[in-house]
Design an enzyme around this catalytic site. Structure first.
Site, PDB file in Angstrom:
ATOM      1  N   LYS A 167       5.357   0.615   4.371  1.00 21.96           N
ATOM      2  CA  LYS A 167       4.376  -0.180   5.467  1.00 21.96           C
ATOM      3  C   LYS A 167       3.498  -1.355   4.660  1.00 21.96           C
ATOM      4  O   LYS A 167       3.248  -2.206   5.229  1.00 21.96           O
ATOM      5  CB  LYS A 167       3.584   0.685   6.285  1.00 21.96           C
ATOM      6  CG  LYS A 167       2.815   1.803   5.422  1.00 21.96           C
ATOM      7  CD  LYS A 167       1.988   2.569   6.736  1.00 21.96           C
ATOM      8  CE  LYS A 167       1.622   4.022   5.695  1.00 21.96           C
ATOM      9  NZ  LYS A 167       0.964   4.860   7.003  1.00 21.96           N
ATOM     10  N   LYS A 211      12.419   0.610  -0.923  1.00 18.44           N
ATOM     11  CA  LYS A 211      12.396   1.636   0.058  1.00 18.44           C
ATOM     12  C   LYS A 211      11.700   1.174   1.005  1.00 18.44           C
ATOM     13  O   LYS A 211      10.707   0.290   1.034  1.00 18.44           O
ATOM     14  CB  LYS A 211      12.274   3.190  -0.406  1.00 18.44           C
ATOM     15  CG  LYS A 211      10.697   3.278  -0.938  1.00 18.44           C
ATOM     16  CD  LYS A 211      10.428   4.908  -1.156  1.00 18.44           C
ATOM     17  CE  LYS A 211       8.997   4.922  -1.518  1.00 18.44           C
ATOM     18  NZ  LYS A 211       8.464   6.071  -1.321  1.00 18.44           N
ATOM     19  N   LYS A 251      -4.048   1.172  -7.529  1.00 14.51           N
ATOM     20  CA  LYS A 251      -5.197   0.775  -6.496  1.00 14.51           C
ATOM     21  C   LYS A 251      -6.365  -0.014  -7.510  1.00 14.51           C
ATOM     22  O   LYS A 251      -6.718  -1.148  -6.839  1.00 14.51           O
ATOM     23  CB  LYS A 251      -5.927   1.826  -5.844  1.00 14.51           C
ATOM     24  CG  LYS A 251      -4.859   2.454  -4.742  1.00 14.51           C
ATOM     25  CD  LYS A 251      -5.442   3.371  -4.139  1.00 14.51           C
ATOM     26  CE  LYS A 251      -4.289   3.890  -3.076  1.00 14.51           C
ATOM     27  NZ  LYS A 251      -4.779   5.310  -2.667  1.00 14.51           N
TER      28      LYS A 251
END
Ligand code: TRP
Length: 337
Positions: free
Chosen positions: A202, A199, A113
């Site tokens: 979102k 996979k 992040k």
């Protein structure tokens, strides 16, 4: 015998997709009969990267409606919103005194992040660094031992175990048990993306790569028909390239075993028509998603009911959280008169 305690939460950062459902929520639904379960919406956690909170009400209601639409039953488990439990930030403050800057900086999700925040020119907040402390508190505030989450959360669970043990050791108590990841086997598969690799997620750049529980039937069919395929097998029993294996894996998750077997045989005999396979896969996905989607829409219209669910849930969660918080304060020595 008292049931073991389980906790899990989702950040309200976007629509829930089939990967979330098959990999997580469906597990929660099964667990509610055998564990004492707390399922919550981690709204504070979404502020660690998205402080602009104007979408939070809508996103939070959507996650809540989705939980209920998928079969979480407020009579069987406790459903609540994290920010409605003031004991959580209070215990979080206490645990921030026990957590080390060095151990938090080493967490892989933090490093990832930091990289993406810096790329988009954003600063790194103290809240982002202490994300795992808040998550640890979400779990140990109910003294839970089972946490149904994906493998990507393992580093966070390790911090939670370390903090629980550190507290116990420091204050000579056995208040906090160690929490561990939990799956009943269903987490051993991954739910593949529709764009050929990886996979379902979102954050993927290709909007067609995930099927959302809110997608209408036409959208589901369109997305599946666009999935990447190859020119077809040329030899019998040939190994499948990743994009084809992914379609079969998805089929395994949503279709009957007869259907899967039918296409396996065709593949192995080199007479498979991918168009037919995709049409079938799309129909089976529609069968699975449509009732859930309709439930979500109905629930979203029933604001009074949603409100009641989280009001009752918060009351139960606060009770459990308060017992732990008071015991923790006492163990530390914060009780003066
Ligand atoms: N970090 C989790 C995720 O990104 C969300 C979460 C927050 C969570 N607190 C939790 C999951 C407590 C399980 C238990 O998916």
């Amino acid at each position: 015998m008292t049931k073991e305690i389980a906790v899990s939460g989702s950040r309200p950062t976007g629509f829930i997709h089939l990967g979330n459902y098959l990999g997580a929520i469906r597990n929660y639904v099964k667990m509610q009969d055998n564990f004492s379960c707390y399922f919550f919406i981690a709204d504070y956690h979404s502020l660690t990267t998205h402080y602009e909170a104007q979408n939070l009400p809508q996103l939070t209601r959507e996650v809540l409606a989705t939980y209920l639409a998928c079969g979480l039953d407020p009579q069987k488990c406790v459903i609540y919103i994290q920010s409605e439990i003031p004991q959580i930030p209070e215990l979080y403050l206490l645990f921030n005194m026990l957590a080390y800057k060095g151990e938090l900086e080493k967490v892989p999700t933090f490093k990832d992040k930091v990289r993406s925040q810096e790329q988009s020119g954003r600063s790194i907040s103290a809240g982002l660094l202490t994300y795992p402390v808040l998550m640890a508190v979400d779990i140990i505030v109910h003294r839970a031992t089972k946490v149904p989450v994906g493998k990507d959360q393992e580093a966070h669970l390790e911090i939670a175990r370390n903090l629980a043990n550190r507290f116990n050791y420091q204050f000579q108590t056995t208040l906090f048990p160690e929490p561990y990841g939990y799956n009943d086997g269903s987490d051993l598969f991954k739910v593949p993306s529709l764009d050929g690799s990886g996979k379902m997620s979102k954050s993927a750049t290709n909007p067609n790569s995930a099927i959302y529980l809110m997608d209408d039937d036409t959208t589901i069919r369109k997305k599946v028909m666009k999935a990447k395929t190859d020119a077809g097998p040329t030899e019998s029993n040939q190994t499948k390239p990743e994009e084809i294996q992914n379609l079969f894996d998805l089929m395994q998750l949503v279709s009957s075993s007869e259907i899967v077997q039918h296409y396996e045989t065709q593949y192995n005999n080199c007479n498979i028509r991918y168009g037919d396979l995709k049409k079938q896969l799309a129909e089976d996905m529609v069968q699975l998603v449509a009732p859930i989607r309709n439930n979500i829409h109905d629930l979203m219209k029933n604001e009074e009911y949603l409100k009641k669910v989280v009001r009752d849930g918060a009351e139960q969660a606060r009770q459990s959280a308060d017992a732990t918080l008071q015991a923790a304060k006492k163990a530390i020595g914060i009780h003066y008169f």
